[in-house]
Design an enzyme around this catalytic site. Sequence first.
Site, short mmCIF file in Angstrom:
data_model
loop_
_atom_site.label_atom_id
_atom_site.label_comp_id
_atom_site.label_asym_id
_atom_site.label_seq_id
_atom_site.Cartn_x
_atom_site.Cartn_y
_atom_site.Cartn_z
N LYS A 1 -3.69 4.93 6.24
CA LYS A 1 -3.96 5.18 7.66
C LYS A 1 -3.52 6.60 8.00
O LYS A 1 -2.43 7.02 7.60
CB LYS A 1 -3.12 4.17 8.45
CG LYS A 1 -3.50 4.04 9.90
CD LYS A 1 -2.56 3.10 10.63
CE LYS A 1 -2.83 1.64 10.37
NZ LYS A 1 -1.81 0.99 9.55
N ASP B 1 -7.94 3.88 9.61
CA ASP B 1 -7.64 3.31 8.29
C ASP B 1 -8.78 3.73 7.39
O ASP B 1 -9.93 3.31 7.61
CB ASP B 1 -7.56 1.78 8.37
CG ASP B 1 -6.15 1.29 8.21
OD1 ASP B 1 -5.54 1.63 7.18
OD2 ASP B 1 -5.67 0.58 9.11
N ARG C 1 -10.43 -8.39 9.69
CA ARG C 1 -10.21 -9.36 8.61
C ARG C 1 -11.09 -10.60 8.82
O ARG C 1 -10.75 -11.71 8.41
CB ARG C 1 -8.73 -9.75 8.52
CG ARG C 1 -7.84 -8.60 8.12
CD ARG C 1 -6.50 -9.05 7.52
NE ARG C 1 -5.73 -7.90 7.10
CZ ARG C 1 -4.62 -7.47 7.70
NH1 ARG C 1 -4.13 -8.12 8.74
NH2 ARG C 1 -3.98 -6.41 7.26
N ARG D 1 0.84 -1.21 0.00
CA ARG D 1 0.00 0.00 0.00
C ARG D 1 0.87 1.26 0.00
O ARG D 1 0.53 2.26 -0.61
CB ARG D 1 -0.88 -0.02 1.26
CG ARG D 1 -2.10 0.86 1.21
CD ARG D 1 -2.84 0.90 2.56
NE ARG D 1 -2.90 -0.35 3.26
CZ ARG D 1 -3.89 -1.25 3.17
NH1 ARG D 1 -4.91 -1.01 2.39
NH2 ARG D 1 -3.85 -2.38 3.86
N TYR D 2 1.97 1.21 0.73
CA TYR D 2 2.89 2.35 0.83
C TYR D 2 4.21 1.92 0.20
O TYR D 2 4.61 0.75 0.33
CB TYR D 2 3.15 2.71 2.30
CG TYR D 2 1.90 2.90 3.13
CD1 TYR D 2 1.22 4.12 3.12
CD2 TYR D 2 1.40 1.87 3.92
CE1 TYR D 2 0.08 4.31 3.88
CE2 TYR D 2 0.26 2.05 4.68
CZ TYR D 2 -0.40 3.27 4.66
OH TYR D 2 -1.53 3.44 5.41
N CYS E 1 -6.01 -18.01 13.57
CA CYS E 1 -5.62 -17.34 14.82
C CYS E 1 -5.92 -18.28 15.98
O CYS E 1 -6.83 -19.11 15.89
CB CYS E 1 -6.43 -16.07 15.03
SG CYS E 1 -6.32 -14.92 13.66
N CYS F 1 -12.88 -8.31 14.65
CA CYS F 1 -11.73 -8.41 13.71
C CYS F 1 -12.04 -7.78 12.36
O CYS F 1 -13.06 -8.06 11.75
CB CYS F 1 -11.38 -9.88 13.52
SG CYS F 1 -10.10 -10.12 12.27
N ASP G 1 -12.63 -0.46 12.69
CA ASP G 1 -12.91 -0.48 11.25
C ASP G 1 -14.36 -0.87 10.98
O ASP G 1 -15.05 -1.44 11.84
CB ASP G 1 -11.97 -1.47 10.56
CG ASP G 1 -10.53 -0.98 10.61
OD1 ASP G 1 -10.29 0.17 10.21
OD2 ASP G 1 -9.65 -1.75 11.07
N CYS H 1 -11.23 -12.59 17.53
CA CYS H 1 -11.74 -11.37 18.14
C CYS H 1 -13.04 -11.02 17.43
O CYS H 1 -13.10 -11.05 16.19
CB CYS H 1 -10.71 -10.25 17.98
SG CYS H 1 -9.05 -10.75 18.46
N ARG I 1 7.06 -0.16 2.40
CA ARG I 1 6.77 -1.33 3.25
C ARG I 1 5.69 -2.21 2.66
O ARG I 1 4.83 -1.73 1.91
CB ARG I 1 6.39 -0.90 4.66
CG ARG I 1 5.23 0.08 4.74
CD ARG I 1 5.39 0.91 6.03
NE ARG I 1 4.29 1.82 6.28
CZ ARG I 1 4.24 3.06 5.82
NH1 ARG I 1 5.18 3.53 5.01
NH2 ARG I 1 3.23 3.85 6.13
#
Length: 346
Positions: A315, A308, A110, A88-89, A101, A108, A271, A105, A92
Amino acid sequence: MTTLRTPAQFIERGLVPPDKRAELEAVAARYAVALPPALAALIDRNDPHDPIARQFVPDAAELDRRPQELADPIGDDAHSPVEGIVHRYPDRVLLKLVHVCPVYCRYCFRREVVGPRGRGTLSAKAIAQALDYIRAHKEIWEVIFTGGEPLLLSARRLRAVMRALAAIEHVKVVRVHTRLPIVTPERVTAELVRAVKASGKATYVVAHVNHARELSREARTACARFVDAGVPVLSQSVLLRGVNDDAVTLEALLRTLVECRIKPYYLHHADLAPGTAHFRTSLGEGQALMRALRGRLSGIAQPTYVLDIPGGAGKVPVGPCYLEEAGGHYRVEDPQGGSHAYPPAD
Ligand code: SF4
């Protein structure tokens, strides 16, 4: 004790009443569910608003899907040139090797791609292609492991990927985003800590923690293993209604993190993940909390409050601003709300 994975197990452990079974079956059919024993043990069954239970025990409110919610809220897929990479950037990439996982959560971002019905773990061929992409893009300075839970990779596979990254000259920093030391601290072994370090690169761990009570004695020991091995640990937290959306709770979390040698890094605005409206605060509430913390909490305990932007635009910090400009002059607000003039540049 085993990880709880079905509504029947949650009912058996007294974490949800039996009359909720049908609706929780509907939630579990839609989103992954898992609660490991170390975390289940932290839940106060006498507290109907327990902040640990709220984060991890499935709830019928998750079936309430709002029109503004998105399957891919931060636009990972729009920036994924090869499987497992999000670029995205310029400097990185995210490296997503694992989509499972140890805990799921309930908020979450995702949640549509993690879990037993999610995207699974990358094949050896896909990992090789992701590493080829990093090798070919000389602008990549930092590689960020995220997931799912990257530390569910075996120490052997993790070591192999870290060795490959260590051999890429232009990669200087490796960062591992994880919830493992908090939710299954017993898995942070000396072997895992050794495997996480990419030789010759600066390696950081960013632990996901939302409430001071998650930092159990075992979780503190697990995080300390990284710090003691020379791997700095930062934290990221999500601002969640009913979990940490008041100044006293946030202050306790941030102080505890610093006391554990963990530098608070990000406080994420929640999000627009599907079925998570009951967790979201307004941006105004988040700003008011950051303002309340500014006056009473040491600078090293202050995270950056970030959003985000939905769709993948990136972000940005969305915390309160203390500076105003009018007619070539500045006014600066102090932590107590007082206003002060500041001169323009000479
Ligand atoms: S550990 Fe991370 S990826 Fe896994 S369910 Fe929680 S927030 Fe999602």
